[in-house]
Design an enzyme around this catalytic site. Structure first.
Site, PDB file in Angstrom:
ATOM      1  CG  MET A   1      12.625  -5.272   4.015  1.00 59.56           C
ATOM      2  SD  MET A   1      11.308  -6.295   3.441  1.00 59.56           S
ATOM      3  CE  MET A   1      10.007  -5.256   3.300  1.00 59.56           C
TER       4      MET A   1
ATOM      5  CD  GLU B   1      -1.635  -2.225   1.557  1.00 59.29           C
ATOM      6  OE1 GLU B   1      -2.042  -3.403   1.237  1.00 59.29           O
ATOM      7  OE2 GLU B   1      -0.412  -2.583   2.016  1.00 59.29           O
TER       8      GLU B   1
ATOM      9  CD  GLU C   1      18.280  -4.219  -3.039  1.00 56.51           C
ATOM     10  OE1 GLU C   1      19.186  -3.427  -3.605  1.00 56.51           O
ATOM     11  OE2 GLU C   1      18.669  -5.264  -2.461  1.00 56.51           O
TER      12      GLU C   1
ATOM     13  N   PRO D   1      11.164 -13.722  -0.493  1.00 60.22           N
ATOM     14  CG  PRO D   1      11.877 -15.121   1.122  1.00 60.22           C
ATOM     15  CD  PRO D   1      12.404 -14.097   0.046  1.00 60.22           C
ATOM     16  NE  ARG D   2       3.719  -8.389   0.821  1.00 59.22           N
ATOM     17  CZ  ARG D   2       3.455  -7.439   0.099  1.00 59.22           C
ATOM     18  NH1 ARG D   2       4.076  -7.353  -0.972  1.00 59.22           N
ATOM     19  NH2 ARG D   2       2.600  -6.760   0.333  1.00 59.22           N
TER      20      ARG D   2
ATOM     21  CG  ASN E   1       1.659  -4.240  -7.730  1.00 55.98           C
ATOM     22  OD1 ASN E   1       0.955  -4.404  -8.776  1.00 55.98           O
ATOM     23  ND2 ASN E   1       2.240  -2.859  -7.356  1.00 55.98           N
TER      24      ASN E   1
END
Length: 426
Positions: free
Chosen positions: A307, A58, A309, A266-267, A333
């Site tokens: 994070m 978001e 990238e 990984p998220r 996304n």
């Protein structure tokens, strides 16, 4: 029903606080400004425009909006709130000191009241579907214009919301302006009590994605320096139980493409170490991004353990699998790889952005797969037929270009409704 809701919120504070403190023991970022979760330690602001973006996705979607509003209303402080520490890190990386960040309070009325008294927003913009009854009421009773940006409700969520229909009718009755992604989303909001005259269809602001102009060249250079001359596919924003499928697909692919490299991202950062162990157990040689070294001929997996990238990794790859879709997360996304002209692969769980996914599927810009063998077959097809891969990537890029404009529609909606308020006496 609101009284019962607030009572329940207070009763839940002990387990919620215990959970947050336990997370803080394991991960330092969850201790960051923990008092703000309870309404303590907020910055003192005035003439603030407040944007709420729950987490990384978001925040990324809100970037064009935040920049446009900052330019349009330079006299006002920009406040961005998030729920997750990873969202906070992304805000800091993107904007630095240009915006103020804090964490949104838990829904306790006292914490909500302290939040509003401290930050004093003149306008509230909530990204997508974040329903916070007490926060919304706080805007309503203070006369703060509240806009739901790129608002959506999935068909599967409507029945759940209807069980609490009196609460949601009350929540949506405080003059809230809904800028829905689609007519179907607008109809769902109206069915839950949203005002028909304040519900608009502006489109999905995610299509107005802003990627740095230099990103494609940066991706090529990163690929040359780190991956060398070999085929590369990326699996981004993956979740538990999904990495297992991706790695199984990669092993199948290595039988035909022995020099193929998988970029696995990984998220959630707290899972980086576990996914690294998973790769080792499958006897696949890996290089981590934090190793800060190039892959060699034996490397089979590049683990993206940083994070922010993911766009760089997309720009350095030939094929993109978008995670959160082989497991029932709802999908992440797919517009980022599409904007870079990559052919896109997704699992079937894409209800978080069903309209976008349907558009991609209908126009042949996205493969839908259900398991590891189907994922391997889709990657195989795209690597084996570069012309087809390029064609699908071009179609994906064209979809993004054709659907831009939601930001302009949204700003056009905001100007007559709240421009006068924001441009009042300084």
């Amino acid at each position: 029903m609101r009284l019962l809701y607030s009572l329940l919120i207070y009763l839940l504070q002990i387990p919620v606080a215990s959970y947050w403190l336990a997370r803080g023991l394991l991960k330092r970022s969850y201790r960051d400004r923990i008092g703000q979760r309870f309404g303590i330690g907020y910055p003192q602001l005035d003439r603030c425009i407040w944007v709420h973006a729950v987490s990384v996705g978001e925040v990324q979607a809100a970037v064009p909006l935040i920049r446009a509003i900052s330019k349009r209303f330079p006299r006002h402080n920009m406040l961005v709130t998030t729920v997750t520490p990873t969202g906070a890190e992304r805000v800091n990386a993107l904007f630095g000191d240009a915006v103020t960040h804090c964490y949104i309070p838990f829904e306790m009325p006292a914490a909500v009241d302290r939040f509003f008294r401290s930050v004093n927003p003149r306008l509230a913009l909530i990204m997508e579907t974040e329903i916070w009854p007490n926060l919304y009421q706080g805007c309503g009773v203070r006369g703060i214009p509240l806009v739901l940006v790129s608002a959506r409700i999935s068909p599967r969520s409507v029945d759940s919301y209807r069980r609490f229909l009196p609460l949601f009718r009350d929540t949506l009755s405080h003059g809230i302006i809904i800028a829905a992604q689609s007519e179907a989303d607008a109809d769902r909001f109206r069915s839950l009590g949203a005002s028909s005259v304040r519900t608009w269809v502006t489109g999905n602001i995610k299509f107005d994605i802003e990627l740095p102009k230099e990103l494609p060249q940066q991706g090529k250079e990163f690929r040359r320096r780190t991956f060398g001359d070999r085929p590369v596919w990326v699996a981004a924003s993956t979740h538990d139980q999904e990495e297992q499928l991706v790695l199984a697909a990669h092993k199948l692919l290595l039988e035909k493409f022995p020099d193929l490299l998988l970029v696995l991202v990984p998220r959630h950062p707290e899972r980086f170490a576990a996914v690294g162990d998973m790769i080792d157990k499958r006897q696949l040689e890996k290089v981590k991004r934090t190793d800060d070294r190039a892959c060699d001929a034996t490397t089979r997996v590049f683990l993206g353990d940083t994070m922010g990238e993911v766009p760089l990794f997309y720009a350095a790859s030939d094929v993109a699998f978008v995670g959160g879709s082989l497991v029932p997360i709802g999908g992440h996304n797919m517009l980022e790889p599409a904007a870079l002209g990559l052919p896109v692969i997704s699992g079937p769980h894409i209800y978080n952005a069903q309209d976008i996914a349907d558009m991609f599927i209908e126009l042949g810009a996205c493969h839908i797969v259900h398991d590891a063998p189907e994922l391997a077959a889709a990657v195989d097809q795209l690597l084996s037929d570069p012309a087809d891969a390029r064609g699908r990537g071009i179609k994906a890029q064209e979809i993004v270009q054709r659907n831009r404009g939601a930001l302009a529609h949204l700003l056009g909606l905001l100007e007559p409704l709240i421009g006068k308020e924001l441009n009042g006496p300084g």
